[in-house]
Design a protein around this motif. Structure first.
Motif, PDB file in Angstrom:
ATOM      1  N   THR A   1      28.957  42.296  41.455  1.00 56.71           N
ATOM      2  CA  THR A   1      30.292  42.886  41.505  1.00 56.71           C
ATOM      3  C   THR A   1      30.296  44.123  40.623  1.00 56.71           C
ATOM      4  O   THR A   1      29.616  44.178  39.602  1.00 56.71           O
TER       5      THR A   1
ATOM      6  N   ASP B   1      37.340  43.415  37.402  1.00 56.48           N
ATOM      7  CA  ASP B   1      38.392  43.084  38.374  1.00 56.48           C
ATOM      8  C   ASP B   1      37.795  42.579  39.682  1.00 56.48           C
ATOM      9  O   ASP B   1      38.306  41.630  40.281  1.00 56.48           O
ATOM     10  N   GLU B   2      36.722  43.218  40.125  1.00 55.10           N
ATOM     11  CA  GLU B   2      36.070  42.793  41.368  1.00 55.10           C
ATOM     12  C   GLU B   2      35.489  41.384  41.213  1.00 55.10           C
ATOM     13  O   GLU B   2      35.583  40.558  42.118  1.00 55.10           O
TER      14      GLU B   2
ATOM     15  N   TRP C   1      36.588  38.957  39.160  1.00 54.86           N
ATOM     16  CA  TRP C   1      37.659  37.959  39.121  1.00 54.86           C
ATOM     17  C   TRP C   1      38.285  37.755  40.490  1.00 54.86           C
ATOM     18  O   TRP C   1      38.654  36.634  40.850  1.00 54.86           O
ATOM     19  N   SER C   2      38.382  38.810  41.275  1.00 52.68           N
ATOM     20  CA  SER C   2      38.915  38.675  42.627  1.00 52.68           C
ATOM     21  C   SER C   2      37.994  37.798  43.478  1.00 52.68           C
ATOM     22  O   SER C   2      38.459  36.881  44.173  1.00 52.68           O
TER      23      SER C   2
ATOM     24  N   THR D   1      38.647  33.886  44.915  1.00 54.20           N
ATOM     25  CA  THR D   1      38.488  33.534  46.329  1.00 54.20           C
ATOM     26  C   THR D   1      37.708  32.226  46.468  1.00 54.20           C
ATOM     27  O   THR D   1      37.999  31.408  47.343  1.00 54.20           O
TER      28      THR D   1
END
Length: 63
Positions: free
Chosen positions: A16, A20-21, A23-24, A28
């Motif tokens: 990632t 932020d990427e 944790w997103s 999921t």
């Protein structure tokens, strides 16, 4: 399900682009088992998710 997620965490960390990427993508993966956990299992599932993060040196974000 949780064991499979735990195996994916190091891959997510490597692949990632930023926090932020990560944790997103992590959300999921972890939202389904948290949603499926009944009241009697929610704390256990949540603790297991925290443990898998800590095992990879990741600190969960503050709530």
């Amino acid at each position: 399900m949780l064991d499979g997620i735990a195996q994916q965490v190091p891959h997510l960390l490597r692949n990632t682009g930023d926090r932020d990427e990560f944790w997103s993508a992590f959300a999921t993966l972890t939202d389904p088992p948290l949603a499926e956990a009944g009241p009697e299992d929610f704390d256990w599932v949540s603790a297991r998710i925290t443990e898998m993060l800590e095992a990879c040196g990741v600190t969960p974000p503050e709530a």
